[in-house]
Scaffold this motif. Structure first.
Motif, PDB file in Angstrom:
ATOM      1  N   SER A   1       0.831  -1.264  -0.087  1.00  0.00           N
ATOM      2  CA  SER A   1      -0.015  -0.083   0.146  1.00  0.00           C
ATOM      3  C   SER A   1       0.752   1.365  -0.097  1.00  0.00           C
ATOM      4  O   SER A   1       0.669   2.205  -0.800  1.00  0.00           O
ATOM      5  N   GLU A   2       2.083   1.144   0.874  1.00  0.00           N
ATOM      6  CA  GLU A   2       2.923   2.509   0.865  1.00  0.00           C
ATOM      7  C   GLU A   2       3.600   2.645  -0.850  1.00  0.00           C
ATOM      8  O   GLU A   2       3.629   3.729  -1.266  1.00  0.00           O
ATOM      9  N   ALA A   3       4.044   1.336  -1.245  1.00  0.00           N
ATOM     10  CA  ALA A   3       4.743   1.455  -2.346  1.00  0.00           C
ATOM     11  C   ALA A   3       3.685   1.845  -3.731  1.00  0.00           C
ATOM     12  O   ALA A   3       4.105   2.881  -4.684  1.00  0.00           O
ATOM     13  N   LEU A   4       2.377   1.741  -3.576  1.00  0.00           N
ATOM     14  CA  LEU A   4       1.415   2.198  -4.598  1.00  0.00           C
ATOM     15  C   LEU A   4       0.917   3.377  -4.214  1.00  0.00           C
ATOM     16  O   LEU A   4       0.292   3.861  -5.119  1.00  0.00           O
ATOM     17  N   GLY A   5       1.052   3.765  -2.787  1.00  0.00           N
ATOM     18  CA  GLY A   5       0.234   4.920  -2.448  1.00  0.00           C
ATOM     19  C   GLY A   5      -1.369   4.680  -2.539  1.00  0.00           C
ATOM     20  O   GLY A   5      -1.983   5.986  -2.813  1.00  0.00           O
ATOM     21  N   VAL A   6      -1.671   3.611  -1.950  1.00  0.00           N
ATOM     22  CA  VAL A   6      -3.055   3.365  -1.900  1.00  0.00           C
ATOM     23  C   VAL A   6      -3.534   3.008  -0.465  1.00  0.00           C
ATOM     24  O   VAL A   6      -2.665   2.645   0.123  1.00  0.00           O
ATOM     25  N   SER A   7      -4.722   3.231  -0.195  1.00  0.00           N
ATOM     26  CA  SER A   7      -5.103   2.925   1.060  1.00  0.00           C
ATOM     27  C   SER A   7      -5.166   1.405   1.366  1.00  0.00           C
ATOM     28  O   SER A   7      -5.329   0.540   0.498  1.00  0.00           O
ATOM     29  N   ARG A   8      -5.218   1.054   2.755  1.00  0.00           N
ATOM     30  CA  ARG A   8      -5.176  -0.417   2.892  1.00  0.00           C
ATOM     31  C   ARG A   8      -6.511  -1.078   2.590  1.00  0.00           C
ATOM     32  O   ARG A   8      -6.738  -2.235   1.730  1.00  0.00           O
ATOM     33  N   ASN A   9      -7.781  -0.444   2.585  1.00  0.00           N
ATOM     34  CA  ASN A   9      -8.971  -0.726   2.003  1.00  0.00           C
ATOM     35  C   ASN A   9      -9.012  -1.086   0.660  1.00  0.00           C
ATOM     36  O   ASN A   9      -9.343  -2.200   0.242  1.00  0.00           O
ATOM     37  N   THR A  10      -8.238  -0.008  -0.184  1.00  0.00           N
ATOM     38  CA  THR A  10      -8.259  -0.314  -1.450  1.00  0.00           C
ATOM     39  C   THR A  10      -7.523  -1.717  -2.025  1.00  0.00           C
ATOM     40  O   THR A  10      -7.886  -2.522  -2.880  1.00  0.00           O
ATOM     41  N   LEU A  11      -6.299  -1.964  -1.242  1.00  0.00           N
ATOM     42  CA  LEU A  11      -5.475  -2.991  -1.484  1.00  0.00           C
ATOM     43  C   LEU A  11      -6.203  -4.279  -1.031  1.00  0.00           C
ATOM     44  O   LEU A  11      -6.094  -5.341  -1.691  1.00  0.00           O
ATOM     45  N   ARG A  12      -7.014  -4.154  -0.020  1.00  0.00           N
ATOM     46  CA  ARG A  12      -7.724  -5.486   0.423  1.00  0.00           C
ATOM     47  C   ARG A  12      -8.702  -5.924  -0.654  1.00  0.00           C
ATOM     48  O   ARG A  12      -8.825  -7.017  -0.850  1.00  0.00           O
ATOM     49  N   GLU A  13      -9.412  -4.701  -1.131  1.00  0.00           N
ATOM     50  CA  GLU A  13     -10.180  -5.352  -2.339  1.00  0.00           C
ATOM     51  C   GLU A  13      -9.711  -5.842  -3.395  1.00  0.00           C
ATOM     52  O   GLU A  13      -9.928  -6.760  -4.003  1.00  0.00           O
ATOM     53  N   ALA A  14      -8.345  -5.119  -3.677  1.00  0.00           N
ATOM     54  CA  ALA A  14      -7.609  -5.791  -4.621  1.00  0.00           C
ATOM     55  C   ALA A  14      -7.132  -7.096  -4.506  1.00  0.00           C
ATOM     56  O   ALA A  14      -7.312  -7.958  -5.360  1.00  0.00           O
ATOM     57  N   PHE A  15      -6.770  -7.386  -3.524  1.00  0.00           N
ATOM     58  CA  PHE A  15      -6.835  -8.672  -3.043  1.00  0.00           C
ATOM     59  C   PHE A  15      -7.740  -9.985  -3.275  1.00  0.00           C
ATOM     60  O   PHE A  15      -7.518 -10.913  -3.533  1.00  0.00           O
ATOM     61  N   ARG A  16      -8.812  -9.264  -2.709  1.00  0.00           N
ATOM     62  CA  ARG A  16     -10.130 -10.182  -2.990  1.00  0.00           C
ATOM     63  C   ARG A  16     -10.465 -10.402  -4.211  1.00  0.00           C
ATOM     64  O   ARG A  16     -10.642 -11.680  -4.600  1.00  0.00           O
ATOM     65  N   LEU A  17     -10.158  -9.462  -5.184  1.00  0.00           N
ATOM     66  CA  LEU A  17     -10.502  -9.892  -6.686  1.00  0.00           C
ATOM     67  C   LEU A  17      -9.429 -10.807  -7.227  1.00  0.00           C
ATOM     68  O   LEU A  17     -10.009 -11.800  -7.839  1.00  0.00           O
ATOM     69  N   LEU A  18      -8.089 -10.603  -6.772  1.00  0.00           N
ATOM     70  CA  LEU A  18      -7.047 -11.640  -7.065  1.00  0.00           C
ATOM     71  C   LEU A  18      -7.541 -12.980  -6.536  1.00  0.00           C
ATOM     72  O   LEU A  18      -7.008 -14.040  -7.205  1.00  0.00           O
ATOM     73  N   GLY A  19      -8.098 -12.997  -5.387  1.00  0.00           N
ATOM     74  CA  GLY A  19      -8.497 -14.184  -4.721  1.00  0.00           C
ATOM     75  C   GLY A  19      -9.412 -15.009  -5.721  1.00  0.00           C
ATOM     76  O   GLY A  19      -9.307 -16.154  -5.909  1.00  0.00           O
ATOM     77  N   HIS A  20     -10.388 -14.269  -6.349  1.00  0.00           N
ATOM     78  CA  HIS A  20     -11.397 -14.849  -6.842  1.00  0.00           C
ATOM     79  C   HIS A  20     -10.874 -15.630  -8.485  1.00  0.00           C
ATOM     80  O   HIS A  20     -11.441 -16.405  -8.923  1.00  0.00           O
ATOM     81  N   GLU A  21      -9.729 -14.823  -8.827  1.00  0.00           N
ATOM     82  CA  GLU A  21      -9.074 -15.194  -9.855  1.00  0.00           C
ATOM     83  C   GLU A  21      -8.281 -16.479  -9.556  1.00  0.00           C
ATOM     84  O   GLU A  21      -7.315 -16.867 -10.595  1.00  0.00           O
TER      85      GLU A  21
END
Length: 226
Positions: free
Chosen positions: A49-69
């Motif tokens: 999240s620090e490297a990309l400059g995004v919030s933890r919540n945004t990153l967790r949602e991205a993780f969830r999407l990649l989990g579905h994949e």
């Protein structure tokens, strides 16, 4: 992990001003396809999240999407890990590849499409000459993505990106990356020439043998004796 995370900071411009979980997922999927995140690696929310400059919540949602994949595993009280596919996953991935790529090689390509496929072939050849087999694997992924783009369907292109990211995780089971990737450097060029010559039946037959060969090598890597 630190070097990979530092490298992710270069992807910030891709997010733009309206950062979304889908864009973060796109970046991480690309990095998986490029071989930066190996199976079993734990992904640090704080570092990424620090490297990309995004919030933890945004990153967790991205993780969830990649989990579905099927690219990430969420382990209770342990965190998020890059998934290790199974032999059954390999077989299913190759079933899908035969359908998508088989349809692609029967299409009549334009010069732009041929140029994109040809560039991936040349990138693999250059990487092989430098003994950089991770880069060869990445070029191979790009070759097959470009191949499927001949179908002309954005939805199929997206499905192929997800499939190839999962396939890249399978590549990590190969103990000798050169032994696995080297034969396909020449085979990709041969397949390109068959497509260029306008012989769809010959290209399709060659592709079938090509995919059978790759699947056998990968399945063998999962055998208990290894």
């Amino acid at each position: 992990m630190d070097n990979v995370v530092a490298d992710l900071s270069q992807d910030r411009p891709r997010l733009g001003r309206s950062s979304t979980a889908e864009r973060v997922a796109d970046i991480l999927r690309d990095r998986i396809s490029e071989g930066f995140f190996p199976p079993g690696q734990r992904l640090s929310e704080e570092s990424i999240s620090e490297a990309l400059g995004v919030s933890r919540n945004t990153l967790r949602e991205a993780f969830r999407l990649l989990g579905h994949e099927r690219l990430l595993d969420h382990r209770l009280n342990r965190g998020v890990f890059v998934r290790l596919p199974s032999a059954a996953d390999v077989s299913d991935l190759y079933r899908v590849r035969r359908v998508l790529e088989g349809a692609a090689v029967r299409r009549t390509p334009g010069e732009t499409e041929l140029a994109t496929i040809g560039e991936a072939v040349r990138d693999a050849e250059r990487a092989a000459a430098k003994d950089d087999w991770q880069a060869v694997g990445t070029a191979n992924i790009r070759f097959h993505q470009a191949l499927v783009s001949l179908i002309g369907s954005p939805r199929i292109d997206e499905a192929m990106r997800q499939l190839l990211a999962e396939l890249r995780l399978v590549f990590h089971v190969m103990e000798n990356p050169r032994a696995f990737h080297e034969p396909f450097v020449d085979r990709n060029r041969t397949l390109l020439e068959l497509i260029r010559s306008g012989g769809p039946d010959e290209a399709a037959a060659y592709l079938d043998d090509y995919l059978d060969h790759a699947e056998r090598l990968l399945i063998h890597a999962f055998e208990p004796s290894r």
